[in-house]
Design an enzyme around this catalytic site. Structure first.
Site, PDB file in Angstrom:
ATOM      1  N   ASP A  15      38.247  42.453  43.727  1.00 13.80           N
ATOM      2  CA  ASP A  15      38.670  42.488  45.136  1.00 13.80           C
ATOM      3  C   ASP A  15      40.158  42.190  45.280  1.00 13.80           C
ATOM      4  O   ASP A  15      40.801  42.678  46.215  1.00 13.80           O
ATOM      5  CB  ASP A  15      37.798  41.569  46.012  1.00 13.80           C
ATOM      6  CG  ASP A  15      37.833  40.125  45.566  1.00 13.80           C
ATOM      7  OD1 ASP A  15      37.997  39.858  44.363  1.00 13.80           O
ATOM      8  OD2 ASP A  15      37.683  39.247  46.440  1.00 13.80           O
ATOM      9  N   ASN A 160      30.302  29.776  47.965  1.00 14.79           N
ATOM     10  CA  ASN A 160      29.733  30.637  46.920  1.00 14.79           C
ATOM     11  C   ASN A 160      29.765  29.943  45.556  1.00 14.79           C
ATOM     12  O   ASN A 160      28.883  30.102  44.736  1.00 14.79           O
ATOM     13  CB  ASN A 160      30.411  32.031  46.891  1.00 14.79           C
ATOM     14  CG  ASN A 160      31.912  31.956  46.669  1.00 14.79           C
ATOM     15  OD1 ASN A 160      32.494  30.897  46.493  1.00 14.79           O
ATOM     16  ND2 ASN A 160      32.561  33.121  46.680  1.00 14.79           N
ATOM     17  N   HIS A 242      36.332  40.391  49.386  1.00 12.47           N
ATOM     18  CA  HIS A 242      36.961  39.266  50.078  1.00 12.47           C
ATOM     19  C   HIS A 242      38.458  39.478  50.317  1.00 12.47           C
ATOM     20  O   HIS A 242      38.942  39.380  51.444  1.00 12.47           O
ATOM     21  CB  HIS A 242      36.782  37.994  49.249  1.00 12.47           C
ATOM     22  CG  HIS A 242      35.362  37.738  48.858  1.00 12.47           C
ATOM     23  ND1 HIS A 242      34.444  37.194  49.704  1.00 12.47           N
ATOM     24  CD2 HIS A 242      34.701  37.985  47.691  1.00 12.47           C
ATOM     25  CE1 HIS A 242      33.277  37.091  49.098  1.00 12.47           C
ATOM     26  NE2 HIS A 242      33.398  37.570  47.874  1.00 12.47           N
TER      27      HIS A 242
HETATM   28  C1  PIR Z   1      34.917  34.446  42.944  1.00  5.36           C
HETATM   29  C2  PIR Z   1      35.434  35.518  43.636  1.00  5.36           C
HETATM   30  C3  PIR Z   1      34.565  36.448  44.199  1.00  5.36           C
HETATM   31  C4  PIR Z   1      33.191  36.279  44.109  1.00  5.36           C
HETATM   32  C5  PIR Z   1      32.666  35.171  43.459  1.00  5.36           C
HETATM   33  N1  PIR Z   1      31.324  34.976  43.408  1.00  5.36           N
HETATM   34  C6  PIR Z   1      33.548  34.262  42.860  1.00  5.36           C
HETATM   35  C7  PIR Z   1      36.933  35.576  43.801  1.00  5.36           C
HETATM   36  C8  PIR Z   1      37.534  36.703  44.635  1.00  5.36           C
HETATM   37  O1  PIR Z   1      38.607  37.323  43.951  1.00  5.36           O
HETATM   38  C9  PIR Z   1      38.024  36.066  45.927  1.00  5.36           C
HETATM   39  O2  PIR Z   1      39.429  35.820  45.932  1.00  5.36           O
HETATM   40  C10 PIR Z   1      37.365  34.725  45.992  1.00  5.36           C
HETATM   41  N2  PIR Z   1      37.292  34.360  44.570  1.00  5.36           N
HETATM   42  C11 PIR Z   1      36.013  34.719  46.705  1.00  5.36           C
HETATM   43  O3  PIR Z   1      35.341  33.519  46.509  1.00  5.36           O
HETATM   44 CA    CA Z   2      40.881  36.568  44.228  1.00  7.14          CA
END
Ligand code: PIR
Ligand code: CA
Length: 314
Positions: A15, A160, A242
């Site tokens: 992302d 998360n 995100h």
């Molecule tokens: C970490 C991320 C995304 C998903 C998970 N499960 C864990 C990373 C992404 O790049 C974003 O910046 C952020 N960290 C979302 O928690």
């Molecule tokens: Ca990130």
């Protein structure tokens, strides 16, 4: 058309890659620098990934500097279960050919801020806040120079990395504490918002139909990301992206509804360390400098993203 100068501090990451593409593909954004920080993967890997994304787009003129290889206090935690061993598993990118900027990320951020008029540059951190915290400690005067901080991290009702903590804050809560306690304007684009940023089958088809090397990379990224979310969380939808939400807010804040509220980082909790404790109880004080993102116009986000992909192909 107003121009938004930004510095993107990131840990690519699928992302993060989308966020970089959105910034590069939007003519009203001037991406002054990319800095990298340990997070989704090791500093070495995420830095390589950031360089490879610039290589894919042919945007090799953008300075890119590596930052901190570990959090301020705590041990490294990565997100290999989400982004894979490389940080961008499931995708194909060219080998980078351009050298890194020789400066440390902290110095590139300081130099870039000082090279522009005060309050014209927005900081967009989309990884752990280690580099930004260290920048503030090395050069406290930059707080006055920054226009605003628009960060992806945190959340006011869910986590998360844990039940209540989001990854970017949880991996370096002390750094987040430093950043949230400076009096610059902060917009927290947290999980409450980013969990609304899901593509659907039609959007996936629209992106695939662009049939460019960049759109191919995006589809590989989104597919890998979604497969992981489905396996881990029993998800049936597409996974939320995100980091592009933070860039989208800079481009057009009307896409994202926000609410002013004080935010503090939990550092002592046995269950809640890294929580972005958001106080919605009363009318916020006049000088409250933090706001949290609440509601996303998801169709507009994807329209903006697809426009960026088309622009990059020109
Ligand atoms: C970490 C991320 C995304 C998903 C998970 N499960 C864990 C990373 C992404 O790049 C974003 O910046 C952020 N960290 C979302 O928690
Ligand atoms: Ca990130």
């Amino acid at each position: 058309m107003s121009l938004h100068k930004i510095i993107l501090d990131c840990d690519p990451g699928h992302d993060d890659a989308m966020a970089i593409l959105l910034a590069l593909g939007t003519p009203t954004i001037e991406l002054l620098a990319i800095t990298t920080v340990v997070g989704n993967q090791t500093l070495e890997k995420v830095t390589h990934n950031a360089q490879a994304i610039l290589e894919l787009v042919g945007a090799k003129q953008i300075p890119i500097a590596a930052g901190c290889p570990r959090p301020l206090v705590r041990a490294i935690q990565n997100a290999a279960e989400v982004h894979g061993i490389s940080g961008l598993d499931g995708t194909h990118l060219p080998e980078p050919t351009m050298p890194l900027d020789k400066r440390h990320a902290v110095d590139l951020i300081i130099d870039t801020l000082k090279a522009h008029p005060p309050k014209t540059v927005t900081l967009v951190p989309i990884g752990g806040l280690t580099n930004i915290a260290l920048t503030v400690r090395k050069a406290p005067e930059i707080v006055e120079l920054v226009k605003e901080v628009v960060l992806m991290g945190g959340g006011y009702h869910t986590g998360n990395q844990s039940a209540v903590a989001e990854f970017n804050i949880a991996i370096d809560p002390e750094a987040a504490h430093i950043v949230f306690n400076e009096k610059w304007p902060i917009t927290m684009i947290g999980l409450d918002l980013t969990h609304q940023a899901k593509p659907n089958d039609q959007i996936m088809t629209d992106i695939a139909n662009l049939k460019t090397p960049i759109s191919q990379f995006v589809i590989e990224s989104l597919n890998y990301y979604t497969e992981g979310y489905r396996k881990r969380n029993g998800y049936s939808d597409h996974a939320p992206v995100h980091d592009p939400c933070a860039v989208a807010y800079v481009i057009n804040p009307s896409l994202i509804e926000t609410r002013i509220a004080p935010v503090n980082i939990e550092l002592q909790g046995t269950l809640t360390t890294g929580m972005t404790v958001t106080d919605f109880r009363a009318t916020p004080a006049e000088n409250c400098h933090t706001q949290v993102a609440i509601k996303l116009d998801n169709p507009q986000l994807w329209a903006m993203f697809i426009d960026a992909l088309k622009y990059l192909d020109k």
